[in-house]
Structures are given as C-alpha cells and as structure tokens.
Scaffold this motif. Sequence first.
Motif, PDB file in Angstrom:
ATOM      1  N   GLU A  34      40.848  42.914  25.863  1.00  0.00           N
ATOM      2  CA  GLU A  34      40.008  41.714  25.897  1.00  0.00           C
ATOM      3  C   GLU A  34      40.850  40.442  25.918  1.00  0.00           C
ATOM      4  N   THR A  36      43.592  39.864  27.295  1.00  0.00           N
ATOM      5  CA  THR A  36      44.330  39.620  28.542  1.00  0.00           C
ATOM      6  C   THR A  36      43.469  39.747  29.792  1.00  0.00           C
ATOM      7  N   ASP A  38      41.254  37.847  31.391  1.00  0.00           N
ATOM      8  CA  ASP A  38      41.253  36.721  32.337  1.00  0.00           C
ATOM      9  C   ASP A  38      42.609  36.547  33.002  1.00  0.00           C
ATOM     10  N   ASP A  39      43.659  36.695  32.217  1.00  0.00           N
ATOM     11  CA  ASP A  39      45.011  36.540  32.772  1.00  0.00           C
ATOM     12  C   ASP A  39      45.322  37.636  33.780  1.00  0.00           C
ATOM     13  N   ALA A  41      43.136  39.235  35.617  1.00  0.00           N
ATOM     14  CA  ALA A  41      42.336  38.977  36.821  1.00  0.00           C
ATOM     15  C   ALA A  41      42.974  37.891  37.684  1.00  0.00           C
ATOM     16  N   ALA A  42      43.597  36.919  37.016  1.00  0.00           N
ATOM     17  CA  ALA A  42      44.244  35.809  37.730  1.00  0.00           C
ATOM     18  C   ALA A  42      45.715  36.094  38.020  1.00  0.00           C
TER      19      ALA A  42
END
Length: 231
Positions: A34, A36, A38-39, A41-42
């Motif tokens: 959880e 990581t 967003d990181d 995905a980017a």
Amino acid sequence: MKSCDFDTPFEEVTPVPDAPRISANLSSVPDLIEATIDDRAAERPVYSLVVEGQTCEGVDLSRLELFSSHLLRCAFLASDLSNATFEDVAFEQCDFSNADISSAYFLRCSFSSCRFVGADFSETVFKHATVTDSTFQYASFTRGGFDACSFEGCDFSQASIAEAELKRVEFSQSRLTNVDFFKTSLRGVDLSDNDIAGFLVSDTMRELSGCIMDPYQAASVARKLGIVVKE
C-alpha cells in the motif's frame, strides 16, 4: 597446493562489499504494498522506509524501486518482485521463499538470516551485497551476475548458479552441495572453506579453472577427471 588452476595463474581479490547507506530518518509503514502503490504505478523510486513484521503471499511488487530502507521480519512468499530495484536496503530475518525476483537489481544491500528457498533470481544482478546465515536452497541464479559480494554461513544446496558471472565473490562456511555451476567460471573463487560435495559442472570441468580448493577437495576433483590419487 590449494589452487585447481588447470590453465593460467590468476590474481586473487578479496571482496569488500560496501555497506548499505541507510538514512537515519526512516518512515515506518505497516504495509509495503500500500505504501508504494502510487510510486510503482508512476515508476518512481521510494526512499527511506522501514517495514517490520509484514507477512503476505502472492502479492505483486514487480518493478518496485526501493532505496535506503530496512525490511525486518517480513515475508513475501511466492510473490512477484521481478524487475525490482533495491539500493541501500537491509533485509533482516525476511522470507522470500518461492518468490519471482528475476531480472532484479541489488546494489549495496545486506541480508541477515533470510530465506529464499526456491526463489527465482534468473538474470538478477547483485553488486556489493553482504549475506550472512541465509538460505537459498533450490533457488535459481541462472544467467545472473555477482560483483563484490560475500556469503557467509549460507545454504545454496540444490541451487542453480548456471551461466552466471562471478566477480570478486567470496563464499565462507557455506553449503554449496549439489549446486549447478554449468558454464559459470569459478576463477579466483575460494571454495576451500565450503561444502562443495556433488557440485555440477560440464564434462571438461572448465568452470573450475583457476578456483581455489583445499587438498581434499582437489583430490576429489582429480578422481572425477580419472586421476588416481595416491594416499
């Protein structure tokens, strides 16, 4: 005579792996997935985390980029960490058994009392890794690379280190029984302090050219070559 160099001399170089450079200010998170998401995905790297006691199975952490962090008593069983990057990370009492860690990259990482039974490290690169009291039974390091790495008190029994590149690698007091070294040069590697019974190499044993063995190990190799060793 300890060398089993069948061809030319070599220069023995003892590896001194650099220690992980971990920040003194770490952010404690209970869930690495959880924390990581967003990181990942980017495709951004994640810095300065400490994760303790997380246990999960079959999770997707592929392409994770984790820097300057500490994982303590975590288990990511049968999970996907392929194409991940770990730089300046300390792993302590962690379990990655049966995980896919292929095509990953480890730089200045340390591993203490970790388990990687059956893990897939195919085409993974380790640079400046320090590993103690860890288990790699049945793990695969096929076509992987090691540079300036030390392994002390580790169990590699039944593992595959075939078609790999070993540079400035040190094994001490470790089990290398029945390890597959097919097409992996052991030149300059000191095997004298390890259990290497049943190791697998090509028929010509070219992989052993320039390695270092104790007299008993060398005699065993000589017998495999058809040489009669006089007691």
